[in-house]
Design a protein around this motif. Structure first.
Motif, PDB file in Angstrom:
ATOM      1  N   LYS A 144      58.253   7.741  28.121  1.00 34.50           N
ATOM      2  CA  LYS A 144      59.231   6.547  28.802  1.00 34.50           C
ATOM      3  C   LYS A 144      58.257   5.668  29.022  1.00 34.50           C
ATOM      4  O   LYS A 144      59.031   4.947  28.493  1.00 34.50           O
ATOM      5  CB  LYS A 144      58.888   7.672  30.417  1.00 34.50           C
ATOM      6  CG  LYS A 144      60.073   7.983  30.543  1.00 34.50           C
ATOM      7  CD  LYS A 144      60.363   8.438  32.459  1.00 34.50           C
ATOM      8  CE  LYS A 144      61.131   9.503  32.810  1.00 34.50           C
ATOM      9  NZ  LYS A 144      60.920   9.420  34.126  1.00 34.50           N
ATOM     10  N   VAL A 145      57.009   5.557  28.815  1.00 36.52           N
ATOM     11  CA  VAL A 145      55.789   4.150  29.473  1.00 36.52           C
ATOM     12  C   VAL A 145      56.016   3.611  27.968  1.00 36.52           C
ATOM     13  O   VAL A 145      56.678   2.194  28.330  1.00 36.52           O
ATOM     14  CB  VAL A 145      54.847   4.143  29.895  1.00 36.52           C
ATOM     15  CG1 VAL A 145      54.409   3.224  30.602  1.00 36.52           C
ATOM     16  CG2 VAL A 145      54.736   5.029  31.371  1.00 36.52           C
ATOM     17  N   LEU A 156      58.335   3.664  26.017  1.00 37.75           N
ATOM     18  CA  LEU A 156      59.953   3.160  25.416  1.00 37.75           C
ATOM     19  C   LEU A 156      60.091   1.933  26.402  1.00 37.75           C
ATOM     20  O   LEU A 156      60.774   0.928  25.714  1.00 37.75           O
ATOM     21  CB  LEU A 156      60.867   3.774  25.443  1.00 37.75           C
ATOM     22  CG  LEU A 156      60.636   5.116  24.649  1.00 37.75           C
ATOM     23  CD1 LEU A 156      62.065   6.500  24.741  1.00 37.75           C
ATOM     24  CD2 LEU A 156      61.300   4.717  22.868  1.00 37.75           C
ATOM     25  N   ASP A 157      59.333   1.354  27.321  1.00 34.06           N
ATOM     26  CA  ASP A 157      59.557   0.139  28.016  1.00 34.06           C
ATOM     27  C   ASP A 157      59.417  -0.758  27.555  1.00 34.06           C
ATOM     28  O   ASP A 157      59.671  -1.129  27.691  1.00 34.06           O
ATOM     29  CB  ASP A 157      59.613   0.657  29.538  1.00 34.06           C
ATOM     30  CG  ASP A 157      60.023   0.501  30.839  1.00 34.06           C
ATOM     31  OD1 ASP A 157      61.170  -0.467  30.785  1.00 34.06           O
ATOM     32  OD2 ASP A 157      58.617  -0.074  31.127  1.00 34.06           O
ATOM     33  N   GLY A 158      57.774  -0.439  27.113  1.00 32.85           N
ATOM     34  CA  GLY A 158      57.333  -1.339  26.459  1.00 32.85           C
ATOM     35  C   GLY A 158      58.257  -1.613  25.725  1.00 32.85           C
ATOM     36  O   GLY A 158      58.138  -3.075  25.132  1.00 32.85           O
ATOM     37  N   THR A 162      51.166   0.105  26.553  1.00 29.25           N
ATOM     38  CA  THR A 162      51.436   1.854  26.798  1.00 29.25           C
ATOM     39  C   THR A 162      51.267   2.404  25.874  1.00 29.25           C
ATOM     40  O   THR A 162      51.548   3.111  25.677  1.00 29.25           O
ATOM     41  CB  THR A 162      53.305   1.132  26.849  1.00 29.25           C
ATOM     42  OG1 THR A 162      53.512   0.480  25.671  1.00 29.25           O
ATOM     43  CG2 THR A 162      53.416   0.596  28.284  1.00 29.25           C
ATOM     44  N   LEU A 203      66.751   2.559  19.536  1.00 26.62           N
ATOM     45  CA  LEU A 203      65.683   2.443  20.703  1.00 26.62           C
ATOM     46  C   LEU A 203      66.278   2.586  21.865  1.00 26.62           C
ATOM     47  O   LEU A 203      66.044   2.991  22.385  1.00 26.62           O
ATOM     48  CB  LEU A 203      64.721   1.399  20.156  1.00 26.62           C
ATOM     49  CG  LEU A 203      63.898   0.736  21.563  1.00 26.62           C
ATOM     50  CD1 LEU A 203      62.878   1.586  21.343  1.00 26.62           C
ATOM     51  CD2 LEU A 203      62.690  -0.274  21.161  1.00 26.62           C
ATOM     52  N   ALA A 263      65.114   8.138  28.534  1.00 25.68           N
ATOM     53  CA  ALA A 263      64.325   8.675  29.101  1.00 25.68           C
ATOM     54  C   ALA A 263      64.430   8.095  30.244  1.00 25.68           C
ATOM     55  O   ALA A 263      63.982   8.871  30.963  1.00 25.68           O
ATOM     56  CB  ALA A 263      63.681   7.900  28.138  1.00 25.68           C
ATOM     57  N   ILE A 264      64.398   6.417  30.369  1.00 27.46           N
ATOM     58  CA  ILE A 264      64.501   6.007  32.275  1.00 27.46           C
ATOM     59  C   ILE A 264      65.765   5.740  33.077  1.00 27.46           C
ATOM     60  O   ILE A 264      65.911   5.500  34.219  1.00 27.46           O
ATOM     61  CB  ILE A 264      64.694   4.493  30.982  1.00 27.46           C
ATOM     62  CG1 ILE A 264      63.027   4.310  30.746  1.00 27.46           C
ATOM     63  CG2 ILE A 264      63.829   3.670  32.209  1.00 27.46           C
ATOM     64  CD1 ILE A 264      62.715   2.521  29.486  1.00 27.46           C
ATOM     65  N   LEU A 302      58.584   0.626  34.052  1.00 23.70           N
ATOM     66  CA  LEU A 302      57.766   1.445  34.282  1.00 23.70           C
ATOM     67  C   LEU A 302      56.570   0.864  33.989  1.00 23.70           C
ATOM     68  O   LEU A 302      55.445   1.120  33.915  1.00 23.70           O
ATOM     69  CB  LEU A 302      58.626   2.968  33.249  1.00 23.70           C
ATOM     70  CG  LEU A 302      58.322   3.743  33.797  1.00 23.70           C
ATOM     71  CD1 LEU A 302      59.915   3.950  32.845  1.00 23.70           C
ATOM     72  CD2 LEU A 302      59.127   4.224  34.985  1.00 23.70           C
ATOM     73  N   ALA A 303      56.297  -0.193  32.678  1.00 19.70           N
ATOM     74  CA  ALA A 303      54.801  -0.174  32.329  1.00 19.70           C
ATOM     75  C   ALA A 303      54.581  -0.747  32.592  1.00 19.70           C
ATOM     76  O   ALA A 303      53.541  -1.516  32.958  1.00 19.70           O
ATOM     77  CB  ALA A 303      56.292  -1.097  30.895  1.00 19.70           C
TER      78      ALA A 303
END
Lengths: 530, 139, 123
Positions: free
Chosen positions: A153-154, A156-158, A235, C91, C98-99, C109-110
């Motif tokens: 998750k993290v 993908l967020d980055g 990340t 993506l 995922a989020i 999240l990051a």
């Protein structure tokens, strides 16, 4: 004619393809990749030797003469940077064998890593702006793949932030290239050096220059376009972070140096002043950003931004002296960032976390490793006689030469402040005793298949983490040795970067290599500046 | 998609499109066309088949994993570029073999650009269908 | 024709910038598709418009021909843009799975807010 330049591109490209096709075994893929990077390292040293002894080397793709065809050219700057790239590539390849999880390698980790190196080397070698765009894309797509490979998750967020901002930079770069083509009718960089001063509408040239500045500035993480970097770098698996931090931003800086010395040299003082100002702000903000964070990887990510500022200063000052300083700083910056991130990876493996508050007691446990970190940290800060000292000394010298008091003040302040976050890592992670926390807590994933469960204290989490093995120690120690040698004997590299800077300030050798039949060039071409 | 009509037609279509893609690849030798566009048409054919039969059948149709196909294509193109180095020309220079050439007729020209195009064709087929397979399996 | 194309570039550019500024990732994506096409149009336009002339000519063919370089550049840019956009699409889809959100403001999240009370996880 000269196959060397092609070979520098093809070796990593073939490595990328062969490591995936020939075997599906994880270790063999790593071994193929390591051999590929050793070959690249040898080629790059041959190239450096050739350029140092005989001036720039060029090659016309497909036998089409410049400015019609695509030119590959290596001058001193490119040759130095390719050597450094090859060193980083080798170190990261070895490190990755010990660090990267099985499923990531099965997904093609080494293929993407090597394609990334292809993109970086290609960007350093090309003599054609559109081709540079293409190599940037090769690099970008490989970096995207590395970003999301085995992604949690993290990650993908980055990745979303990284991808979004980099795509905008891509479009800006493409637009700038299109407009420049419209103005001059050529995209060969040597040809552009001759044609850009002939353009009637110089105001439009400045506009295009600013577009390039923004596009490459995003890639190089220059203030105020750097937010994507600290949002995404921490990340990633540490091998990927190391190669990104070492190379990706520096390619942006390289492109800035190339465009603003070859295509838009000198006359556009507005842009030069802007570069200087941006450099100062980036430098200071990088250090301040590092101070506010408590995750080792994020502290280091901000140091990447800070070091970009130093390099921009060299470009902004614009003299051969300053440019040489910037190039030396690039060499130092690329290697030290790769080293520090790899060390941070070991800290994470030993301590089970990257968070300073959860780390501690590493000096007691591993005094030898602590010394390696201390060495790398001091080299980054710039304690004599380590490499960072020479890098900063050269920038200061250039600043003195220009009577730029503000530059000197800022460089000294930034260097002193760099001390604080790094010493905080030292004090918290290495010096202070291990913190005792109560109750089983936090499930932090260092990697997609390594889960750290904290149970009572950090120490109990350690056995769950894969301990660093030989693949991880070798590149760290090797790179430390390289840094030590650079620090003790900087003379040769300073000499090489000065030669590179002179070729940048007076590109007549570069132009003559690309366009051998073009003698009718503007007068300033042969004017040798000191 | 469970439609008898679509799945029957798709089998016809995939053959036609693959044939047409090879024609485009060949035509690109001297006229508009070439490996990229040919590869796209081939990939479109495979995708039509995949829409009807599912991503598993797409993999079966390709026989080789799409990633491997991409890298084989890459290698093919690189090799075609390397061939002229044997002749002491630059990388990617076109080398030509004229079959049945006489004084007046040029004959049938075969050159390294064709090999390069075949490489591009493989890269595009592998890349595009790989992407679609990944998406289809995801959804 | 040239003026018309320039106007089109302007309009499309402003529309795409507006979309890029959106908080919704999908809107952003469409903006990206649009803006990369605008860049292609710019290259096409600055290369000079030639009406009804081929880029590839045979020996002794027509005297009038179009500049083939911008066409080659645009083709390359389209190919690259195609790859990038399809990657970003996947993506975005993955990130949504995922989020659980497409609002970029909520994707934190990051970069967790540094909250002293919230020390349970930070990475």
């Amino acid at each position: 004619m000269n196959g060397l330049l092609i070979a520098c591109l093809l070796v990593p490209m073939m490595t990328a393809a062969l490591s995936f096709i020939l075997t599906s075994d994880v270790k063999s893929r790593g071994v193929i990749s390591i051999f590929g990077s050793i070959a690249l390292l040898m080629l790059s040293f041959i190239l450096l030797y050739q350029v140092a002894s005989g001036g720039p080397v060029s090659n016309q793709m497909g036998g089409w003469q410049a400015p019609m065809g695509i030119t590959l050219i290596a001058d001193m700057l490119s040759a130095i940077l390719i050597v450094v790239t090859a060193i980083v590539s080798l170190c990261v390849n070895v490190y990755a064998v010990g660090d990267i999880s099985r499923d990531r390698i099965a997904g093609g980790f080494f293929t993407f890593l090597n394609m990334l190196i292809v993109g970086v080397v290609g960007a350093f070698l090309t003599g054609d702006l559109f081709n540079m765009y293409v190599w940037f894309e090769v690099m970008l797509i490989s970096s995207f793949a590395l970003l999301v490979l085995g992604g949690n998750k993290v990650q993908l967020d980055g990745a979303v932030k990284y991808v979004a901002i980099n795509l905008i930079s891509t479009v800006l770069l493409l637009t700038a290239i299109g407009l420049l083509y419209g103005l001059t009718g050529t995209l060969n960089m040597a040809d552009l050096f001759i044609r850009v001063p002939q353009v009637e509408n110089q105001a439009l040239v400045t506009v295009v220059a600013v577009l390039f500045l923004v596009a490459f500035g995003i890639k190089a993480a220059v203030f105020p376009l750097y937010f994507w970097l600290p949002a995404s770098y921490h990340t990633l698996p540490i091998s990927v972070t190391a190669v990104f931090a070492a190379l990706m931003t520096k390619v942006g800086i390289y492109a800035l140096i190339r465009t603003f010395t070859l295509i838009f040299p000198g006359e556009h003082s507005v842009v030069d002043t802007t570069l200087l100002g941006l450099g100062l702000v980036t430098m200071i903000l990088g250090v301040f950003g590092a101070m506010t964070h408590s995750d080792i990887r994020r502290i280091l990510a901000f140091h990447v931004i800070g070091s970009i500022g130093f390099m921009l200063l060299g470009l902004g000052l614009g003299s051969a002296l300053a440019m040489g300083a910037a190039i030396f700083y690039m060499v130092h910056g690329i290697l030290i960032k790769a080293l520090l991130f790899m060390i941070a990876g070991i800290v994470g493996k030993l301590g089970g976390s990257f968070e300073l508050s959860r780390l501690g007691g590493l000096y007691q446990e591993r005094p030898g490793f602590s010394m390696v970190f201390l060495f790398a940290a001091l080299a980054l800060i710039g304690i004599p006689p380590l490499s960072g000292f020479w890098a900063k000394l050269l920038i200061l010298e250039a600043g003195l030469h220009h009577d730029a008091a503000i530059v000197i003040t800022f460089v000294i302040i930034a260097s002193l402040l760099t001390f604080i976050p790094l010493m905080r890592i030292w004090l918290e992670a290495f010096w202070k005793p291990q913190p005792l926390e109560s109750g089983p807590k936090i499930v932090e994933s260092l990697d997609s298949d390594i889960i750290v469960v904290e149970n009572g204290s950090v120490k109990s989490a350690v056995p769950l983490v894969v301990p660093p093995n030989l693949y991880i120690w070798t590149p760290v120690l090797g790179l430390s040795a390289v840094m030590l040698i650079i620090g003790l004997m900087p003379g040769k590299i300073i000499e090489l970067s000065d030669t590179a800077a002179k070729t940048l300030i007076d590109p007549s050798a570069y132009i003559d290599t690309v366009l051998p039949n073009r003698s009718a060039a503007p007068g300033n071409l042969n004017e040798v500046q000191k | 998609m469970n439609s008898l009509i679509f799945s029957t037609i798709s089998r016809l279509l995939v053959g036609l499109m693959l044939l047409f893609s090879v024609f485009l690849l060949w035509r690109g030798h001297n006229e508009p066309g070439g490996g990229f566009i040919g590869g796209l048409v081939a990939a479109a054919g495979i995708i039509v088949y995949g829409l009807a039969e599912g991503p598993g059948m797409m993999r079966k149709l390709l026989r080789i994993a799409p990633q491997t196909l991409v890298l084989i294509g890459l290698l093919t193109s690189v090799v075609s570029g390397l061939l002229p180095l044997l002749q002491d020309s630059s990388f990617l220079t076109g080398m030509w073999l004229f079959i049945g050439a006489t004084e007046t007729e040029k004959g049938l020209g075969l050159g390294t650009p064709l090999i390069f195009d075949i490489g591009v064709y493989l890269v595009v087929v592998g890349g595009v269908s790989g992407m679609v397979i990944a998406l289809e399996e995801e959804l | 024709m040239e003026i018309l194309l320039s106007l089109l570039v302007g309009v499309l550019m402003s529309v795409s910038v507006w979309m890029l500024l959106s908080r919704n990732l999908v809107k952003f994506l469409f903006g990206l598709v649009l803006i990369s096409n605008v860049a292609n149009l710019i290259i096409f336009k600055v290369g000079g418009l030639t009406v009804g002339a081929p880029a590839l000519i045979t020996d002794g063919g027509s005297a009038e021909y179009a500049n083939s370089l911008p066409q080659a550049l645009v083709l390359t840019a389209i190919v690259i843009g195609f790859g990038l956009v399809s990657f970003t699409l996947v993506l975005a889809h993955k990130a949504y799975q995922a989020i659980g959100t497409l609002n970029v403001d909520e994707m934190t999240l990051a970069e967790k807010r540094q909250d002293p009370a919230d020390s349970e996880k930070s990475s």
